[in-house]
Design a protein around this motif. Sequence first.
Motif, short mmCIF file in Angstrom:
data_model
loop_
_atom_site.label_atom_id
_atom_site.label_comp_id
_atom_site.label_asym_id
_atom_site.label_seq_id
_atom_site.Cartn_x
_atom_site.Cartn_y
_atom_site.Cartn_z
N THR A 12 0.79 -1.18 -0.05
CA THR A 12 -0.10 0.00 0.06
C THR A 12 0.88 1.24 0.21
OG1 THR A 12 -1.68 -1.18 1.16
CG2 THR A 12 -1.76 1.32 1.08
N PHE A 13 1.85 1.25 0.60
CA PHE A 13 2.81 2.32 0.85
C PHE A 13 3.49 2.61 -0.51
CE2 PHE A 13 7.48 3.28 1.32
CZ PHE A 13 7.40 4.63 1.53
N LEU A 14 3.83 1.48 -1.17
CA LEU A 14 4.59 1.57 -2.38
C LEU A 14 3.67 1.96 -3.46
CD1 LEU A 14 6.65 -1.63 -2.69
CD2 LEU A 14 7.48 0.66 -2.19
N GLU A 15 2.40 1.81 -3.76
CA GLU A 15 1.34 2.30 -4.39
C GLU A 15 1.11 3.78 -4.33
OE1 GLU A 15 -2.12 -0.17 -3.69
OE2 GLU A 15 -1.25 -2.06 -4.67
N LEU A 29 11.22 -0.33 -6.53
CA LEU A 29 11.93 -1.79 -6.08
C LEU A 29 13.04 -1.50 -4.84
CD1 LEU A 29 12.41 -2.82 -9.74
CD2 LEU A 29 11.00 -3.87 -8.21
N ALA A 30 13.62 -0.47 -4.94
CA ALA A 30 14.56 -0.53 -4.02
C ALA A 30 13.92 -0.26 -2.53
CB ALA A 30 15.36 0.88 -3.90
N TYR A 31 12.54 0.40 -2.33
CA TYR A 31 12.06 0.78 -1.10
C TYR A 31 11.35 -0.65 -0.79
CZ TYR A 31 12.02 5.94 -1.17
OH TYR A 31 12.13 7.11 -1.00
N GLY A 32 10.91 -1.14 -1.85
CA GLY A 32 10.35 -2.57 -1.19
C GLY A 32 11.54 -3.52 -0.90
N ARG A 33 12.45 -3.70 -1.39
CA ARG A 33 13.70 -4.50 -0.86
C ARG A 33 13.93 -4.39 0.59
NH1 ARG A 33 15.61 -4.18 -6.23
NH2 ARG A 33 17.03 -2.30 -5.70
N ASP A 34 14.33 -2.77 0.71
CA ASP A 34 14.67 -2.28 2.02
C ASP A 34 13.72 -2.57 3.16
OD1 ASP A 34 17.11 -1.56 0.88
OD2 ASP A 34 16.55 0.77 0.70
N LEU A 35 12.18 -2.22 2.59
CA LEU A 35 11.44 -2.72 4.00
C LEU A 35 11.17 -3.95 4.02
CD1 LEU A 35 8.87 0.11 2.88
CD2 LEU A 35 10.39 0.34 4.67
N GLY A 36 11.32 -4.80 2.86
CA GLY A 36 11.24 -6.23 3.15
C GLY A 36 12.24 -6.85 4.01
N HIS A 37 13.65 -6.35 3.84
CA HIS A 37 14.45 -6.87 4.68
C HIS A 37 14.44 -6.61 6.17
CE1 HIS A 37 18.64 -6.91 6.38
NE2 HIS A 37 19.01 -7.70 5.39
N GLY A 68 28.54 -5.33 8.85
CA GLY A 68 29.51 -4.83 7.94
C GLY A 68 28.87 -4.21 6.96
N MET A 69 27.45 -3.73 6.74
CA MET A 69 27.04 -2.77 5.75
C MET A 69 27.47 -1.52 5.79
SD MET A 69 23.27 -4.27 5.27
CE MET A 69 22.66 -6.19 5.03
N SER A 70 27.53 -1.12 4.62
CA SER A 70 28.30 0.16 4.55
C SER A 70 27.33 1.35 5.22
CB SER A 70 28.45 0.71 2.97
OG SER A 70 27.18 0.65 2.24
N ARG A 71 28.00 2.52 5.20
CA ARG A 71 27.14 3.60 5.97
C ARG A 71 26.11 4.17 4.92
NH1 ARG A 71 30.22 8.94 8.38
NH2 ARG A 71 31.25 8.78 6.25
N ALA A 72 26.24 3.99 3.59
CA ALA A 72 25.29 4.54 2.74
C ALA A 72 24.40 3.51 2.69
CB ALA A 72 25.92 4.46 1.41
N THR A 73 24.37 2.34 2.99
CA THR A 73 23.33 1.33 2.99
C THR A 73 22.42 1.27 4.19
OG1 THR A 73 24.43 -0.35 1.69
CG2 THR A 73 22.80 -1.29 2.92
N ARG A 74 23.13 1.58 5.36
CA ARG A 74 22.24 1.81 6.39
C ARG A 74 21.34 3.07 6.36
NH1 ARG A 74 26.38 2.30 10.63
NH2 ARG A 74 27.90 2.25 9.13
N ALA A 75 22.10 4.14 5.86
CA ALA A 75 21.25 5.40 5.68
C ALA A 75 20.05 5.36 4.77
CB ALA A 75 22.40 6.50 5.30
N ARG A 76 20.45 4.52 3.75
CA ARG A 76 19.36 4.35 2.65
C ARG A 76 18.15 3.39 3.45
NH1 ARG A 76 21.20 0.61 -1.04
NH2 ARG A 76 19.69 -1.03 0.10
N ARG A 77 18.56 2.33 4.18
CA ARG A 77 17.64 1.79 4.78
C ARG A 77 16.76 2.29 5.66
NH1 ARG A 77 19.64 -4.64 4.42
NH2 ARG A 77 19.48 -4.66 2.54
#
Length: 316
Positions: A12-15, A29-37, A68-77
């Motif tokens: 619903t959020f993505l829609e 797709l990126a939002y869906g992957r991050d929220l799904g994780h 060990g995830m990068s700072r950029a990945t953590r910030a994006r999630r």
Amino acid sequence: MPAPADARAIATFLEAIAAEKGAARNTLLAYGRDLGHAADWLAGRGGALSAATAGDIEAYLVSLDAEGMSRATRARRLSALKQFFRFAYDEDWRDDNPTLRIDGPGRAQRLPGTLTEAEVARMLDAARDHGADNVTRARNACLFELLYATGLRVSELVSLPHAALRGAPEMLMVRGKGGKDRLVPLSDPARAAVAVWLTHRDRAEEAARDRGHPASRFLFPARGKDGHMSRVRFFGLVKEVAARAGLDPERVSPHVLRHAFATHLLAGGADLRVIQTLLGHADLGSTEIYTHVLDERLRDLVMAHHPLARPREADD
């Protein structure tokens, strides 16, 4: 897998952001992957994304750091989670926003890679000669001339409609992120390359129609599901042309050519606001990073010309 309730909430959020903000498919797709994780991680601990507390979110971020995830990945999630919970609060799914007071790791300010004007010239020359036949070489020349002349994002470049380039326009209307339109000027070399490519493209399209294929609305048509050259194919093409130009392919990507466009404009005296408009940046802060690319050049300029920077002669 996320709990059914979480999966429905994410969908619903993505829609909603697709409809309200015109978010691009890759963004969704990126939002869906991050929220799904995040939902999977919480479900694995007996929790649920829709019921997460601030402590749950902080524990999740700590786990990303531990992995060990990068700072950029953590910030994006965290950014995805903040937007999701803001939406949940606005829709009255929750009476609080658990991410409101959580500060992320931030993104490391990384200077964009770029190329010199001479290196770009070598790329453009190589593109004109790269391909098995005149049609392919004309297409490649058009792609690279347009990219360097306009600084388009890859998705914007490969999905250009051919109608936008008819009549040798001096300005090109581009549909960018969030469905926002902007005008970018076309250089004479780019217009010439477009004219040559359109002749080849139209001839090929006419032959395809004679075989019963539908007409394409794209400047760079292809047989894939999108109907135009894919981002992945163009990425590979950039690597091929870089190697032909005698450059290290690892240094060169479509984004690096976009950076070169902006950096060379700035070095030539263009106003930062103008560059912001041409690149389609919503925030000037996204454009200001290009000023750092010139820091070393400006420092050398001062050291070469400022009287106090010159070595003083020793007293007799």
